[in-house]
Design a protein around this motif. Structure first.
Motif, PDB file in Angstrom:
ATOM      1  N   ILE A  93      40.834  34.411  53.319  1.00 50.66           N
ATOM      2  CA  ILE A  93      41.160  33.257  52.485  1.00 50.66           C
ATOM      3  C   ILE A  93      42.015  32.343  53.341  1.00 50.66           C
ATOM      4  CG2 ILE A  93      42.304  32.410  50.410  1.00 50.66           C
ATOM      5  CD1 ILE A  93      39.910  34.064  49.712  1.00 50.66           C
ATOM      6  N   LEU A  94      41.493  31.169  53.672  1.00 48.30           N
ATOM      7  CA  LEU A  94      42.214  30.213  54.522  1.00 48.30           C
ATOM      8  C   LEU A  94      42.958  29.231  53.628  1.00 48.30           C
ATOM      9  CD1 LEU A  94      42.751  29.209  57.416  1.00 48.30           C
ATOM     10  CD2 LEU A  94      40.729  27.759  57.185  1.00 48.30           C
ATOM     11  N   VAL A  95      44.279  29.270  53.676  1.00 49.57           N
ATOM     12  CA  VAL A  95      45.124  28.448  52.811  1.00 49.57           C
ATOM     13  C   VAL A  95      45.533  27.193  53.576  1.00 49.57           C
ATOM     14  CG1 VAL A  95      47.275  28.346  51.505  1.00 49.57           C
ATOM     15  CG2 VAL A  95      45.961  30.471  51.567  1.00 49.57           C
ATOM     16  N   THR A  96      45.031  26.041  53.130  1.00 44.99           N
ATOM     17  CA  THR A  96      45.308  24.777  53.814  1.00 44.99           C
ATOM     18  C   THR A  96      46.289  23.894  53.044  1.00 44.99           C
ATOM     19  OG1 THR A  96      43.513  23.499  52.776  1.00 44.99           O
ATOM     20  CG2 THR A  96      42.940  24.853  54.691  1.00 44.99           C
ATOM     21  N   VAL A  97      46.773  24.351  51.898  1.00 43.08           N
ATOM     22  CA  VAL A  97      47.658  23.547  51.060  1.00 43.08           C
ATOM     23  C   VAL A  97      49.114  23.858  51.375  1.00 43.08           C
ATOM     24  CG1 VAL A  97      45.962  23.340  49.217  1.00 43.08           C
ATOM     25  CG2 VAL A  97      47.569  25.247  49.187  1.00 43.08           C
ATOM     26  N   ASN A  98      50.025  23.055  50.811  1.00 41.71           N
ATOM     27  CA  ASN A  98      51.458  23.260  51.031  1.00 41.71           C
ATOM     28  C   ASN A  98      52.204  23.422  49.714  1.00 41.71           C
ATOM     29  OD1 ASN A  98      51.267  20.659  50.096  1.00 41.71           O
ATOM     30  ND2 ASN A  98      52.426  19.708  51.756  1.00 41.71           N
ATOM     31  N   VAL A  99      51.546  24.050  48.740  1.00 45.77           N
ATOM     32  CA  VAL A  99      52.117  24.231  47.404  1.00 45.77           C
ATOM     33  C   VAL A  99      52.107  25.720  47.051  1.00 45.77           C
ATOM     34  CG1 VAL A  99      51.419  21.942  46.620  1.00 45.77           C
ATOM     35  CG2 VAL A  99      49.863  23.876  46.300  1.00 45.77           C
ATOM     36  N   PRO A 100      52.937  26.144  46.072  1.00 42.36           N
ATOM     37  CA  PRO A 100      52.927  27.555  45.670  1.00 42.36           C
ATOM     38  C   PRO A 100      51.571  27.963  45.092  1.00 42.36           C
ATOM     39  CG  PRO A 100      54.887  26.415  44.844  1.00 42.36           C
ATOM     40  CD  PRO A 100      53.975  25.360  45.378  1.00 42.36           C
ATOM     41  N   LEU A 101      51.194  29.227  45.333  1.00 45.13           N
ATOM     42  CA  LEU A 101      49.939  29.777  44.833  1.00 45.13           C
ATOM     43  C   LEU A 101      50.202  31.095  44.117  1.00 45.13           C
ATOM     44  CD1 LEU A 101      47.591  29.280  47.945  1.00 45.13           C
ATOM     45  CD2 LEU A 101      47.685  27.852  45.889  1.00 45.13           C
ATOM     46  N   ASP A 102      49.216  31.557  43.363  1.00 44.20           N
ATOM     47  CA  ASP A 102      49.253  32.894  42.767  1.00 44.20           C
ATOM     48  C   ASP A 102      48.779  33.866  43.848  1.00 44.20           C
ATOM     49  OD1 ASP A 102      48.930  35.256  41.389  1.00 44.20           O
ATOM     50  OD2 ASP A 102      47.979  34.333  39.637  1.00 44.20           O
ATOM     51  N   TRP A 103      49.709  34.299  44.687  1.00 39.27           N
ATOM     52  CA  TRP A 103      49.351  35.094  45.860  1.00 39.27           C
ATOM     53  C   TRP A 103      48.730  36.430  45.485  1.00 39.27           C
ATOM     54  CZ3 TRP A 103      49.231  32.337  50.065  1.00 39.27           C
ATOM     55  CH2 TRP A 103      50.066  31.222  50.180  1.00 39.27           C
ATOM     56  N   ILE A 116      41.228  39.243  45.601  1.00 40.48           N
ATOM     57  CA  ILE A 116      39.830  38.897  45.856  1.00 40.48           C
ATOM     58  C   ILE A 116      39.445  39.110  47.328  1.00 40.48           C
ATOM     59  CG2 ILE A 116      39.782  37.298  43.924  1.00 40.48           C
ATOM     60  CD1 ILE A 116      39.842  34.976  45.887  1.00 40.48           C
ATOM     61  N   LEU A 117      40.398  39.591  48.139  1.00 39.45           N
ATOM     62  CA  LEU A 117      40.064  40.014  49.491  1.00 39.45           C
ATOM     63  C   LEU A 117      39.339  41.349  49.455  1.00 39.45           C
ATOM     64  CD1 LEU A 117      43.421  39.348  51.374  1.00 39.45           C
ATOM     65  CD2 LEU A 117      41.329  37.972  51.547  1.00 39.45           C
ATOM     66  N   LYS A 118      38.403  41.524  50.350  1.00 39.09           N
ATOM     67  CA  LYS A 118      37.806  42.844  50.504  1.00 39.09           C
ATOM     68  C   LYS A 118      38.741  43.694  51.386  1.00 39.09           C
ATOM     69  CE  LYS A 118      34.890  42.044  54.581  1.00 39.09           C
ATOM     70  NZ  LYS A 118      33.496  42.071  55.101  1.00 39.09           N
ATOM     71  N   PRO A 119      38.533  45.007  51.480  1.00 44.65           N
ATOM     72  CA  PRO A 119      39.379  45.826  52.358  1.00 44.65           C
ATOM     73  C   PRO A 119      39.421  45.273  53.780  1.00 44.65           C
ATOM     74  CG  PRO A 119      38.085  47.239  50.942  1.00 44.65           C
ATOM     75  CD  PRO A 119      37.599  45.836  50.692  1.00 44.65           C
ATOM     76  N   ARG A 120      40.598  45.246  54.354  1.00 44.78           N
ATOM     77  CA  ARG A 120      40.910  44.699  55.666  1.00 44.78           C
ATOM     78  C   ARG A 120      40.865  43.164  55.697  1.00 44.78           C
ATOM     79  NH1 ARG A 120      41.004  48.683  59.722  1.00 44.78           N
ATOM     80  NH2 ARG A 120      40.005  50.647  59.116  1.00 44.78           N
ATOM     81  N   GLY A 121      40.711  42.543  54.556  1.00 48.34           N
ATOM     82  CA  GLY A 121      40.707  41.086  54.512  1.00 48.34           C
ATOM     83  C   GLY A 121      42.101  40.513  54.690  1.00 48.34           C
ATOM     84  N   CYS A 122      42.166  39.214  54.971  1.00 48.60           N
ATOM     85  CA  CYS A 122      43.466  38.595  55.200  1.00 48.60           C
ATOM     86  C   CYS A 122      43.564  37.249  54.481  1.00 48.60           C
ATOM     87  CB  CYS A 122      43.726  38.391  56.692  1.00 48.60           C
ATOM     88  SG  CYS A 122      42.701  37.130  57.471  1.00 48.60           S
ATOM     89  N   LYS A 172      45.119  45.228  53.538  1.00 49.15           N
ATOM     90  CA  LYS A 172      45.010  43.772  53.615  1.00 49.15           C
ATOM     91  C   LYS A 172      46.222  43.197  54.339  1.00 49.15           C
ATOM     92  CE  LYS A 172      42.507  43.921  49.243  1.00 49.15           C
ATOM     93  NZ  LYS A 172      42.472  43.514  47.800  1.00 49.15           N
ATOM     94  N   SER A 173      46.133  41.916  54.711  1.00 46.55           N
ATOM     95  CA  SER A 173      47.220  41.351  55.499  1.00 46.55           C
ATOM     96  C   SER A 173      47.405  39.869  55.193  1.00 46.55           C
ATOM     97  CB  SER A 173      46.949  41.527  57.002  1.00 46.55           C
ATOM     98  OG  SER A 173      45.765  40.857  57.388  1.00 46.55           O
TER      99      SER A 173
END
Length: 337
Positions: A233-243, A249-255, A277-278
């Motif tokens: 999941i590539l986060v390009t925003v500068n606002v708070p998110l529901d981390w 929604i990451l698969k195993p070993r996803g980042c 995950k990371s």
């Protein structure tokens, strides 16, 4: 001595105004660039407003520079006078530390940022160390290529760093100056790309740019159906998110990979541990990564969507950026003399 005409903020948050200064003797390892075009990045706005508490005034912003080599120092090996080149966020690194020697010049502890403590590219001339001055490949339009030197590198480097494969599913959070380039790169890379945005009206354009799917995130449980799906999941925003929701929604070993200046990240340890995950982030990229990005963009016709402005009208462009109306990058054409 070279006299430079520029647009500068004299105090935090002030409109930019004409400003001039002189450059000293050209260093042996320096390239002097006659600036033709310069992109306007949100980081320029952050520096103008001193959001990061490291601005020095007068501040000449601008770090998405395309222009012509006007002069080269005695030890410059790879560019020639008259060549079209670009310069991004970094203008120098030490070239001898462990990070530089292994190709991670962008991680050099003494790397010089183009607009931090020095004058940037909203000007007629700019100087940089030769290592950070890159020739523009054939096939890229100088009038629109400037944002690739910051925004393009910012979203391309995570694909390399996280070993993303063409068979992977990747999400992009935010369809703005960074996100609209990320969609194009990931589509060309071969990925199944999902765009996440709070603005449902961006769906059609997101899909034109390369998104396979679109998720409007404003509604409740918008992400729940996507559990176990994404390699990145590539986060390009500068606002708070529901981390927590994005981690699920990451698969195993996803980042979750962050390139936007988010204020903070809060996530439970077990959310990461269970699927190995990371969370990661990258500061732009090395000169080699920039060169690969430019070559890839030229080969696959990846280009920023820009609104052109004369450099003398930079305050109009800044107002478009502040209001959130810019689609998706402003590029200033130098008319300062």
């Amino acid at each position: 001595m070279t006299e430079v005409k520029a647009m500068a903020a004299l105090q935090a948050g002030e409109p930019l105004q004409p400003f001039s200064y002189e450059l000293g003797p050209l260093g042996d390892d320096e390239v002097e660039v006659a600036v033709h075009y310069c992109g306007l990045c949100h980081s320029d706005l952050s520096m103008i407003d001193n959001e990061w508490h490291m601005s020095k005034y007068p501040l000449v912003p601008g770090h998405e520079i395309v222009g012509e080599v006007a002069a080269v120092g005695a030890n410059v090996p790879h560019v020639r006078q008259g060549q079209t080149v670009g310069v991004g966020w970094y203008s120098r690194s030490c070239m001898h530390c462990h990070e530089c020697m292994q190709g991670d010049h962008n991680l050099c502890s003494t790397a010089e940022s183009t607009i931090v403590g020095r004058y940037g590219g909203f000007a007629t001339r700019l100087r940089a160390h030769w290592g950070w001055v890159l020739p523009l490949p054939d096939g890229l339009d100088p009038a629109t290529a400037g944002p690739l030197f910051c925004g393009g590198t910012t979203v391309f480097n995570p694909i390399l760093q996280n070993h993303i494969r063409p068979t992977d599913r990747v999400g992009v959070v935010g369809i703005g100056g960074l996100g609209h380039l990320a969609l194009q790169f990931l589509r060309a890379w071969g990925c199944h790309v999902t765009a996440f945005s709070t603005s449902p009206d961006k769906e059609a354009e997101a899909k034109q740019l390369g998104a396979t799917d679109f998720v409007a995130t404003a509604g409740p449980n918008a992400l729940a159906r996507l559990a176990n799906s994404f390699a990145m999941i590539l986060v390009t925003v500068n606002v708070p998110l529901d981390w927590e929701a994005y981690a699920k929604i990451l698969k195993p070993r996803g980042c979750i990979h962050i390139v936007g200046a988010v204020p903070s990240v809060t996530i439970g340890g077990f959310t990461l541990i269970g699927g190995q995950k990371s969370i990661s982030g990258t500061p732009l990229g090395s000169p080699a990564t920039q060169a690969d990005m430019l070559a890839f963009a030229a080969r696959h016709a990846v280009a920023p969507i820009v609104e052109p402005f004369p450099m003398s009208k930079v305050n109009d462009a800044l107002e478009r950026l502040r209001s959130g109306k810019l689609r998706y990058r402003a590029v200033l054409q130098n008319d300062l003399g």
